[in-house]
Design a protein around this motif. Structure first.
Motif, PDB file in Angstrom:
ATOM      1  N   ARG A 111       0.826  -1.303   0.036  1.00  0.00           N
ATOM      2  CA  ARG A 111       0.278   0.385   0.149  1.00  0.00           C
ATOM      3  C   ARG A 111       0.403   1.029   0.605  1.00  0.00           C
ATOM      4  N   VAL A 112       2.097   1.743   0.609  1.00  0.00           N
ATOM      5  CA  VAL A 112       2.580   2.432   0.874  1.00  0.00           C
ATOM      6  C   VAL A 112       3.730   2.345  -0.219  1.00  0.00           C
ATOM      7  N   LEU A 113       4.551   2.087  -1.241  1.00  0.00           N
ATOM      8  CA  LEU A 113       5.200   1.537  -2.340  1.00  0.00           C
ATOM      9  C   LEU A 113       4.907   2.325  -3.115  1.00  0.00           C
ATOM     10  N   GLY A 114       3.562   2.437  -3.671  1.00  0.00           N
ATOM     11  CA  GLY A 114       3.351   2.537  -5.221  1.00  0.00           C
ATOM     12  C   GLY A 114       3.063   3.753  -4.989  1.00  0.00           C
ATOM     13  N   PRO A 115       2.424   5.039  -4.011  1.00  0.00           N
ATOM     14  CA  PRO A 115       3.119   6.585  -3.324  1.00  0.00           C
ATOM     15  C   PRO A 115       4.244   6.517  -3.394  1.00  0.00           C
ATOM     16  N   ALA A 116       4.761   5.830  -2.551  1.00  0.00           N
ATOM     17  CA  ALA A 116       6.579   6.518  -2.759  1.00  0.00           C
ATOM     18  C   ALA A 116       7.369   6.103  -3.237  1.00  0.00           C
ATOM     19  N   LEU A 117       6.885   5.583  -5.035  1.00  0.00           N
ATOM     20  CA  LEU A 117       7.944   4.977  -6.059  1.00  0.00           C
ATOM     21  C   LEU A 117       7.323   6.436  -6.689  1.00  0.00           C
ATOM     22  N   ALA A 118       5.820   6.966  -7.236  1.00  0.00           N
ATOM     23  CA  ALA A 118       5.089   7.648  -7.848  1.00  0.00           C
ATOM     24  C   ALA A 118       5.857   8.573  -7.375  1.00  0.00           C
ATOM     25  N   LEU A 119       6.278   9.373  -6.181  1.00  0.00           N
ATOM     26  CA  LEU A 119       6.764  10.507  -5.729  1.00  0.00           C
ATOM     27  C   LEU A 119       8.090  10.678  -5.749  1.00  0.00           C
ATOM     28  N   VAL A 120       9.069   9.535  -5.850  1.00  0.00           N
ATOM     29  CA  VAL A 120      10.534   9.234  -6.599  1.00  0.00           C
ATOM     30  C   VAL A 120      10.764   8.986  -7.296  1.00  0.00           C
ATOM     31  N   ALA A 121       9.462   9.582  -8.248  1.00  0.00           N
ATOM     32  CA  ALA A 121       9.345   9.627  -9.927  1.00  0.00           C
ATOM     33  C   ALA A 121       9.118  10.798 -10.165  1.00  0.00           C
ATOM     34  N   ALA A 122       7.788  11.964  -9.445  1.00  0.00           N
ATOM     35  CA  ALA A 122       7.680  12.539  -9.930  1.00  0.00           C
ATOM     36  C   ALA A 122       9.197  13.698  -9.355  1.00  0.00           C
ATOM     37  N   SER A 123       9.628  13.448  -8.352  1.00  0.00           N
ATOM     38  CA  SER A 123      10.656  14.627  -7.806  1.00  0.00           C
ATOM     39  C   SER A 123      11.461  14.268  -8.927  1.00  0.00           C
ATOM     40  N   GLY A 124      12.294  13.943  -9.014  1.00  0.00           N
ATOM     41  CA  GLY A 124      13.630  12.966  -9.914  1.00  0.00           C
ATOM     42  C   GLY A 124      12.943  13.575 -11.838  1.00  0.00           C
ATOM     43  N   ALA A 125      11.460  13.413 -12.086  1.00  0.00           N
ATOM     44  CA  ALA A 125      11.086  13.973 -13.346  1.00  0.00           C
ATOM     45  C   ALA A 125      10.969  15.720 -13.843  1.00  0.00           C
ATOM     46  N   ALA A 126      10.845  15.978 -12.128  1.00  0.00           N
ATOM     47  CA  ALA A 126      10.334  17.582 -12.501  1.00  0.00           C
ATOM     48  C   ALA A 126      12.044  17.811 -12.498  1.00  0.00           C
ATOM     49  N   LEU A 127      12.899  17.077 -11.625  1.00  0.00           N
ATOM     50  CA  LEU A 127      14.921  17.201 -12.164  1.00  0.00           C
ATOM     51  C   LEU A 127      15.033  17.787 -13.321  1.00  0.00           C
ATOM     52  N   THR A 128      14.546  15.981 -13.679  1.00  0.00           N
ATOM     53  CA  THR A 128      15.370  15.904 -15.709  1.00  0.00           C
ATOM     54  C   THR A 128      14.459  16.908 -16.365  1.00  0.00           C
ATOM     55  N   LEU A 129      13.385  17.267 -16.754  1.00  0.00           N
ATOM     56  CA  LEU A 129      12.927  18.307 -17.151  1.00  0.00           C
ATOM     57  C   LEU A 129      13.228  19.946 -17.068  1.00  0.00           C
ATOM     58  N   ALA A 130      14.381  20.220 -15.926  1.00  0.00           N
ATOM     59  CA  ALA A 130      14.474  21.285 -15.459  1.00  0.00           C
ATOM     60  C   ALA A 130      15.740  21.164 -16.519  1.00  0.00           C
TER      61      ALA A 130
END
Length: 261
Positions: A111-130
């Motif tokens: 239950r907690v791993l899915g949102p955690a993966l999404a949060l890590v992916a979102a922060s990395g995607a923001a840095l990658t786009l920047a």
């Protein structure tokens, strides 16, 4: 560092600090002693340590091989680019630290791993786009105007690599918390495969900063994909395990067998 100011002093200070931190944690946990049966905890510790050691090797392998095989200028640019990967990797580390105790609970892990993966992916995607938006200005912004000709606008690849490695580590934490035996072998296999590919490229004189980061990124993509496949299988298995007792309890597991009169 203040007393001596040398690399040896830095390593000594880190060692002493880690020891003091371990002793403080042991005291804060009530100074627990050793259980008589240490075989199972010892095996679990060895498996976890082997998996984490393999990840540390994989985490630094591309930089080490780039320094070994690439010319000085290209190796320097790769080292500066790897700073972006380190930023993308370390930025969401608090997520794994906070969730690690919860990942040890089999009922809560999925239950907690899915949102955690999404949060890590979102922060990395923001840095990658920047980083991609900065283009060829990203590397000189970090290392100075002397860096950039070899990598050009490809600095965003390092941000993507760091994000994928952060996802890999989070999946690895989940496997370790669940006492999995597969992750260590998978990580070491990936490290050996990446080393073999990069050495083969170096043998045919096809190694460049872009091919090194591309190979490392492909390896990380494979590890994340393998981890997600394992996670999906575990969820399916746990779902079947939960439904079977419930079906047996309400009598819907199988139709009644007619009895002869």
């Amino acid at each position: 560092m203040l007393l001596v100011g040398s690399p040896t002093a830095a390593l000594a200070g880190m060692t002493i600090g880690s020891g003091v931190g371990a002793l403080a944690g042991w005291a804060g946990c009530g100074r627990p002693g050793l259980h008589r049966d240490v075989q199972a905890p010892a095996l679990a510790t060895v498996r976890a340590s082997a998996a984490l050691l393999g990840f540390v090797v994989l985490f630094n392998l591309d930089l080490l091989l780039a320094r070994h095989h690439l010319p000085a200028l290209a190796a320097g640019e790769y080292a500066v680019g790897s700073i972006v990967a380190k930023v993308a990797f370390w930025l969401p580390q608090g997520v794994g630290v906070v969730l690690l105790p919860r990942l040890a609970d089999a009922g809560r892990r999925h239950r907690v791993l899915g949102p955690a993966l999404a949060l890590v992916a979102a922060s990395g995607a923001a840095l990658t786009l920047a980083t991609a938006a900065l283009g060829s200005r990203a590397l000189p912004l970090i290392g100075g105007s002397a860096y950039g000709p070899a990598l050009g606008a490809a600095t965003w690849c390092f941000a993507a690599l760091g994000t994928l490695l952060a996802l890999t580590q989070l999946l690895l934490f989940s496997d370790i918390a669940g006492a999995g035996r597969v992750p260590g072998a998978v990580v070491w296999t990936a490290a050996v495969a990446e080393c073999a590919v990069l050495e083969a490229l170096a043998a045919v004189d096809a190694l460049s900063p872009r091919t090194v980061v591309s190979t490392a990124t492909l390896t990380a993509v494979t590890l994340v994909g393998a981890g997600l496949v394992r996670l999906r299988r575990e969820r399916a298995a746990s779902g079947r395990a939960v439904l079977s007792p419930a079906a047996a309890a309400d009598g819907s597991a199988a139709p009644p067998v007619p009895q002869p009169r």
